[in-house]
Design an enzyme around this catalytic site. Sequence first.
Site, mmCIF file in Angstrom:
data_model
loop_
_atom_site.group_PDB
_atom_site.id
_atom_site.type_symbol
_atom_site.label_atom_id
_atom_site.label_comp_id
_atom_site.label_asym_id
_atom_site.label_seq_id
_atom_site.Cartn_x
_atom_site.Cartn_y
_atom_site.Cartn_z
ATOM 1 N N MET A 49 -4.141 -7.275 -8.516
ATOM 2 C CA MET A 49 -3.938 -5.845 -8.787
ATOM 3 C C MET A 49 -2.810 -5.368 -9.305
ATOM 4 O O MET A 49 -3.012 -4.527 -10.109
ATOM 5 C CB MET A 49 -4.297 -5.462 -7.375
ATOM 6 N N LEU A 65 -5.754 2.841 -12.550
ATOM 7 C CA LEU A 65 -6.381 2.675 -11.425
ATOM 8 C C LEU A 65 -7.966 3.476 -11.420
ATOM 9 O O LEU A 65 -9.016 3.067 -11.159
ATOM 10 C CB LEU A 65 -6.027 2.893 -10.129
ATOM 11 N N LEU A 71 -14.038 -0.057 -9.993
ATOM 12 C CA LEU A 71 -13.330 -0.310 -8.746
ATOM 13 C C LEU A 71 -13.788 1.388 -8.311
ATOM 14 O O LEU A 71 -14.139 1.587 -7.394
ATOM 15 C CB LEU A 71 -11.912 -0.405 -8.671
ATOM 16 N N ARG A 137 -3.892 -5.974 -12.956
ATOM 17 C CA ARG A 137 -5.095 -5.126 -13.622
ATOM 18 C C ARG A 137 -4.477 -3.841 -13.688
ATOM 19 O O ARG A 137 -5.170 -3.028 -14.793
ATOM 20 C CB ARG A 137 -6.144 -4.984 -12.297
ATOM 21 N N TYR A 138 -3.444 -3.223 -12.987
ATOM 22 C CA TYR A 138 -3.125 -1.942 -12.852
ATOM 23 C C TYR A 138 -1.734 -1.496 -13.156
ATOM 24 O O TYR A 138 -1.410 -0.316 -13.351
ATOM 25 C CB TYR A 138 -3.543 -1.314 -11.930
ATOM 26 N N HIS A 236 -8.405 -5.469 3.898
ATOM 27 C CA HIS A 236 -8.965 -4.407 3.314
ATOM 28 C C HIS A 236 -10.460 -3.971 3.090
ATOM 29 O O HIS A 236 -11.113 -4.988 3.108
ATOM 30 C CB HIS A 236 -8.301 -4.074 1.865
ATOM 31 N N ASP A 313 3.416 -9.736 0.086
ATOM 32 C CA ASP A 313 3.528 -8.221 0.479
ATOM 33 C C ASP A 313 3.420 -7.094 -0.767
ATOM 34 O O ASP A 313 3.523 -7.641 -1.716
ATOM 35 C CB ASP A 313 5.075 -8.229 0.844
ATOM 36 N N GLU A 316 -0.059 -2.539 1.105
ATOM 37 C CA GLU A 316 -0.848 -2.351 2.470
ATOM 38 C C GLU A 316 -0.213 -3.123 3.557
ATOM 39 O O GLU A 316 -0.403 -2.852 4.628
ATOM 40 C CB GLU A 316 -2.267 -3.345 2.143
ATOM 41 N N GLU A 320 1.205 0.268 5.076
ATOM 42 C CA GLU A 320 -0.023 0.736 5.993
ATOM 43 C C GLU A 320 0.352 -0.042 7.474
ATOM 44 O O GLU A 320 0.251 0.538 8.435
ATOM 45 C CB GLU A 320 -1.073 0.178 5.322
#
Length: 404
Positions: A49, A65, A71, A137-138, A236, A313, A316, A320
Site C-alpha cells: 500500500m 487512496l 478500495l 499503490r498510494y 485489519h 511497521d 496501523e 493505532e
Amino acid sequence: MLSRHVFQAQRYAGSRLGSPRTLATAMPAAGQGRDRTTTGPTAVVFLNMGGPSTVPEVHDFLSRLFADGDLIPLGPLQKYLGPLIAKRRTPKVEKQYESIGGSPIRKWSELQCSQACSILDQISPETGPHKPYVAFRYAKPLSEDTIEQMLSDGVKRAVAFTQYPQYSCSTTGSSLNELRKQLKRLDPAESITWSVIDRWSTNEGLCDAFAGNIRETLASYSEEERNDVVLLFSAHSLPMSVVNRGDPYCAEVAATVMSVMKKLEFSNPYRLVWQSQVGPSAWMGPQTMDAIKGLGKNGRTNQVLIPIAFTSDHIETLHELEEYIEDAHKLGYTGVKRCESLNDNKTFIRAAAELVKKHLSERAPATKQLMLRCPGCVSAKCEDTKRFFADTSNKAALQVDANA
C-alpha cells in the site's frame, strides 16, 4: 486507520451515488507482441500500500487512496468526491503521521527486498542477478515509477511479490489491477515477462518469524504469568459486504494464525481479532479494543497484540495499536503489550528469498487461487488482471534462465 478513510468516503458519497460502476478493459490476444528474451536481471518487485514518509506527502497519499475505486467505490462521482474527501481528511491524518515521524514502510520494504535479492543471488544464481524494486499503490514509488525504472534497467523477467501475506481484493487485488493498468500504458509490447506471488499466508518461514517475535515478547513476562498470557492476533478488518462477496482474506488470516500457533505448540490461549472498524455498518469482529476490554474485565489482563497481517511497521501498528495499548493501561490493564513487527527480521527476509526461488523454479505465472474470482465479483478490471497473470502463453519464457 485505512478503514476510517473508507467509511468516511462511503458516508460522504451517500446512497445517491447508486451502485459502483466498473469499466471494461480491452483484452490483448494471448502472448501477442511479447519479447521472449529473458537476458538481464530478474526483478523482484515488492507490492504494498505504501505510506507518506513525510507529513507533506499525506495529501497526495490520500488523494490517490480516495481515487481507487477498488478500495473505495464511489461510483460515477469518484473523480469529484475523492479530492474533496482527501482535502477534508488531510489535517487529521497529518497529525497521525507526525506522531510517528512519517511512515517507515518504504524504508523497511526497500531493506527487505534488497536483502532478499542478495540472498537470492547466493541460493539461486541460475536466475540471477536479482534486482530489488518496490511498487506502492498510494505513495512513492508508485507502480508507474517502478515500471519506468525497470524498463530503463533492461529488465525482461519480473516477479510481483505481494507484501500482504493474506490475499484481499482490496489490497493485493488493487495493487495488481494498478500494475496491469500501468503496464498496458508503459509497456504495451509486454517486453517484461511477469509472474506473481499473490499470497503466502501459511509460508513456513513467515510463520517461523511471527512465532519467534511472539516468543521474545512472552519472555518479557514472569515465568509464573507467561503461559497464561493471551495472544491477540490483530488484523485489519473488512466490511461484511466484502466478506460476503467471497473475499478470501479472513479465511487466509485465520490460516496464518493456526500455522503460527502450531509453531508455538499452542502454548498460550489465543484469539483472532480485527482492528480499525468505524461506522454503523457490519464489519468482521470482534474488534481489537473490544477484545482487550472484555478479556480485561474477565481478569485476563496480560495480553500480547500481534500484527499478523502486516510485514512491517506503519500507521496501523505504530499509531493505532499503540493507542489501544495506551487506552488499556489507562483501564489498569498494564500487562497489555505489542509484539514487534517483522521489519528487518532475518528469518522473514530469508523466507521471502526462498519463496521467490521456489516460485521461479515452479515456472507458474501465479497460484490457482488467483485465477478464481470471488463468487460475487462483477469487476471487469479484476477479470482482465487475472487473465493477464494467468496467461500461459509465456510459459516458455518462464522456463528459461534469466541469463540463458
